[in-house]
Motif scaffolding. Structure first.
Motif, PDB file in Angstrom:
ATOM      1  N   PHE A 127       0.816  -1.217   0.000  1.00  0.00           N
ATOM      2  CA  PHE A 127       0.000   0.000   0.000  1.00  0.00           C
ATOM      3  C   PHE A 127       0.848   1.266   0.000  1.00  0.00           C
ATOM      4  CE2 PHE A 127      -2.276   3.240   2.601  1.00  0.00           C
ATOM      5  CZ  PHE A 127      -3.251   3.568   1.680  1.00  0.00           C
ATOM      6  N   TYR A 128       1.800   1.394   0.910  1.00  0.00           N
ATOM      7  CA  TYR A 128       2.607   2.622   0.965  1.00  0.00           C
ATOM      8  C   TYR A 128       3.349   2.829  -0.352  1.00  0.00           C
ATOM      9  CZ  TYR A 128       2.095   2.547   6.127  1.00  0.00           C
ATOM     10  OH  TYR A 128       1.625   2.536   7.419  1.00  0.00           O
ATOM     11  N   ALA A 129       3.924   1.764  -0.894  1.00  0.00           N
ATOM     12  CA  ALA A 129       4.637   1.881  -2.165  1.00  0.00           C
ATOM     13  C   ALA A 129       3.675   2.266  -3.289  1.00  0.00           C
ATOM     14  CB  ALA A 129       5.352   0.574  -2.485  1.00  0.00           C
TER      15      ALA A 129
ATOM     16  N   VAL B 160      11.343  -0.145  -5.724  1.00  0.00           N
ATOM     17  CA  VAL B 160      11.062   0.937  -4.773  1.00  0.00           C
ATOM     18  C   VAL B 160      10.883   0.355  -3.377  1.00  0.00           C
ATOM     19  CG1 VAL B 160       9.396   2.745  -4.132  1.00  0.00           C
ATOM     20  CG2 VAL B 160       9.957   2.361  -6.538  1.00  0.00           C
ATOM     21  N   ALA B 161      11.512   1.012  -2.410  1.00  0.00           N
ATOM     22  CA  ALA B 161      11.332   0.673  -1.001  1.00  0.00           C
ATOM     23  C   ALA B 161      10.889   1.924  -0.266  1.00  0.00           C
ATOM     24  CB  ALA B 161      12.622   0.145  -0.392  1.00  0.00           C
ATOM     25  N   VAL B 162       9.886   1.789   0.572  1.00  0.00           N
ATOM     26  CA  VAL B 162       9.438   2.898   1.417  1.00  0.00           C
ATOM     27  C   VAL B 162      10.116   2.714   2.758  1.00  0.00           C
ATOM     28  CG1 VAL B 162       7.467   4.034   2.486  1.00  0.00           C
ATOM     29  CG2 VAL B 162       7.253   3.067   0.188  1.00  0.00           C
TER      30      VAL B 162
ATOM     31  N   GLY C 191      16.158   3.217   7.009  1.00  0.00           N
ATOM     32  CA  GLY C 191      16.922   2.300   7.853  1.00  0.00           C
ATOM     33  C   GLY C 191      16.317   0.917   7.836  1.00  0.00           C
ATOM     34  N   ILE C 192      15.022   0.847   8.015  1.00  0.00           N
ATOM     35  CA  ILE C 192      14.264  -0.399   7.892  1.00  0.00           C
ATOM     36  C   ILE C 192      13.207  -0.176   6.814  1.00  0.00           C
ATOM     37  CG2 ILE C 192      12.689  -2.029   9.028  1.00  0.00           C
ATOM     38  CD1 ILE C 192      15.547  -2.281  10.016  1.00  0.00           C
ATOM     39  N   ILE C 193      13.090  -1.112   5.902  1.00  0.00           N
ATOM     40  CA  ILE C 193      12.131  -0.989   4.805  1.00  0.00           C
ATOM     41  C   ILE C 193      10.726  -1.283   5.338  1.00  0.00           C
ATOM     42  CG2 ILE C 193      11.407  -2.004   2.614  1.00  0.00           C
ATOM     43  CD1 ILE C 193      14.443  -2.500   2.079  1.00  0.00           C
ATOM     44  N   THR C 194       9.837  -0.318   5.179  1.00  0.00           N
ATOM     45  CA  THR C 194       8.446  -0.483   5.594  1.00  0.00           C
ATOM     46  C   THR C 194       7.713  -1.407   4.639  1.00  0.00           C
ATOM     47  OG1 THR C 194       8.489   1.750   6.491  1.00  0.00           O
ATOM     48  CG2 THR C 194       6.340   0.757   6.192  1.00  0.00           C
ATOM     49  N   THR C 195       7.896  -1.170   3.352  1.00  0.00           N
ATOM     50  CA  THR C 195       7.349  -2.046   2.323  1.00  0.00           C
ATOM     51  C   THR C 195       8.144  -1.847   1.048  1.00  0.00           C
ATOM     52  OG1 THR C 195       5.302  -2.864   1.322  1.00  0.00           O
ATOM     53  CG2 THR C 195       5.596  -0.485   1.388  1.00  0.00           C
ATOM     54  N   ALA C 196       7.980  -2.774   0.129  1.00  0.00           N
ATOM     55  CA  ALA C 196       8.641  -2.697  -1.167  1.00  0.00           C
ATOM     56  C   ALA C 196       7.627  -3.049  -2.245  1.00  0.00           C
ATOM     57  CB  ALA C 196       9.820  -3.672  -1.223  1.00  0.00           C
ATOM     58  N   ASN C 197       7.818  -2.460  -3.421  1.00  0.00           N
ATOM     59  CA  ASN C 197       6.898  -2.798  -4.507  1.00  0.00           C
ATOM     60  C   ASN C 197       7.252  -4.170  -5.073  1.00  0.00           C
ATOM     61  OD1 ASN C 197       9.216  -2.113  -6.001  1.00  0.00           O
ATOM     62  ND2 ASN C 197       8.102  -0.833  -7.449  1.00  0.00           N
TER      63      ASN C 197
ATOM     64  N   VAL D 189      15.349   2.314  -5.134  1.00  0.00           N
ATOM     65  CA  VAL D 189      14.910   3.693  -4.912  1.00  0.00           C
ATOM     66  C   VAL D 189      14.218   3.748  -3.555  1.00  0.00           C
ATOM     67  CG1 VAL D 189      13.455   5.581  -5.741  1.00  0.00           C
ATOM     68  CG2 VAL D 189      14.606   4.056  -7.385  1.00  0.00           C
ATOM     69  N   PHE D 190      14.752   4.583  -2.666  1.00  0.00           N
ATOM     70  CA  PHE D 190      14.154   4.751  -1.346  1.00  0.00           C
ATOM     71  C   PHE D 190      13.266   5.987  -1.343  1.00  0.00           C
ATOM     72  CE2 PHE D 190      17.848   2.188  -0.350  1.00  0.00           C
ATOM     73  CZ  PHE D 190      17.333   1.275   0.545  1.00  0.00           C
ATOM     74  N   VAL D 191      12.065   5.824  -0.818  1.00  0.00           N
ATOM     75  CA  VAL D 191      11.120   6.932  -0.655  1.00  0.00           C
ATOM     76  C   VAL D 191      10.813   7.021   0.835  1.00  0.00           C
ATOM     77  CG1 VAL D 191       8.837   7.803  -1.256  1.00  0.00           C
ATOM     78  CG2 VAL D 191      10.124   6.457  -2.920  1.00  0.00           C
ATOM     79  N   PRO D 192      10.932   8.210   1.434  1.00  0.00           N
ATOM     80  CA  PRO D 192      10.650   8.320   2.873  1.00  0.00           C
ATOM     81  C   PRO D 192       9.178   8.069   3.183  1.00  0.00           C
ATOM     82  CG  PRO D 192      11.119  10.492   1.939  1.00  0.00           C
ATOM     83  CD  PRO D 192      11.344   9.488   0.846  1.00  0.00           C
ATOM     84  N   ASN D 193       8.923   7.549   4.372  1.00  0.00           N
ATOM     85  CA  ASN D 193       7.551   7.340   4.841  1.00  0.00           C
ATOM     86  C   ASN D 193       6.815   8.666   4.945  1.00  0.00           C
ATOM     87  OD1 ASN D 193       7.292   4.464   5.542  1.00  0.00           O
ATOM     88  ND2 ASN D 193       8.988   4.900   6.911  1.00  0.00           N
ATOM     89  N   ASP D 194       5.554   8.668   4.579  1.00  0.00           N
ATOM     90  CA  ASP D 194       4.683   9.836   4.731  1.00  0.00           C
ATOM     91  C   ASP D 194       3.353   9.340   5.289  1.00  0.00           C
ATOM     92  OD1 ASP D 194       3.048  12.068   4.542  1.00  0.00           O
ATOM     93  OD2 ASP D 194       3.737  12.621   2.535  1.00  0.00           O
ATOM     94  N   HIS D 195       3.335   9.070   6.588  1.00  0.00           N
ATOM     95  CA  HIS D 195       2.170   8.438   7.209  1.00  0.00           C
ATOM     96  C   HIS D 195       0.908   9.290   7.131  1.00  0.00           C
ATOM     97  CE1 HIS D 195       4.314   4.915   8.484  1.00  0.00           C
ATOM     98  NE2 HIS D 195       5.296   5.685   8.898  1.00  0.00           N
TER      99      HIS D 195
END
Length: 98
Positions: free
Chosen positions: A9-11, A26-28, A31-37, A72-78
């Motif tokens: 979902f986040y990705a 893509v990884a959201v 330091g720790i990957i929240t999710t990946a596509n 590609v890292f994308v920062p979390n945007d909760h």
């Protein structure tokens, strides 16, 4: 009966906003990957994985039969994810108010 896949979902939200990322791994998170596509998952990148491990998997792709690439890292945007999730919940409620 319906199945809704929120596994990435986040990705998916980030790719919606940046369509140029759709074909890239893509990884959201960072330091720790929240999710990946699903593209990143072809390289073995997974949720809860340290970002440096995910990046190494992508760079070492030829060892696993994949091309070398950059993750590609994308920062979390909760806050953004909460807004989009609310929209999704409203759609679900149209079909099942419970």
């Amino acid at each position: 009966c319906a199945v809704v896949d929120f596994d990435m979902f986040y990705a998916a939200v980030e790719i919606r906003d940046r369509p140029e990322l759709a074909t890239k791994p893509v990884a959201v998170g960072g330091g720790i990957i929240t999710t990946a596509n699903y593209v990143a998952r072809k390289w073995g990148v997974r949720s809860a994985m340290p970002g440096f491990v995910g990046q190494a998997l992508c760079r070492r792709g030829p060892e696993f039969g994949m091309p070398a690439t950059e993750l590609v890292f994308v920062p979390n945007d909760h806050e953004k994810y909460a807004r989009v999730a609310e929209t999704a919940r409203a759609v679900f409620a149209e079909y099942d108010p419970h």
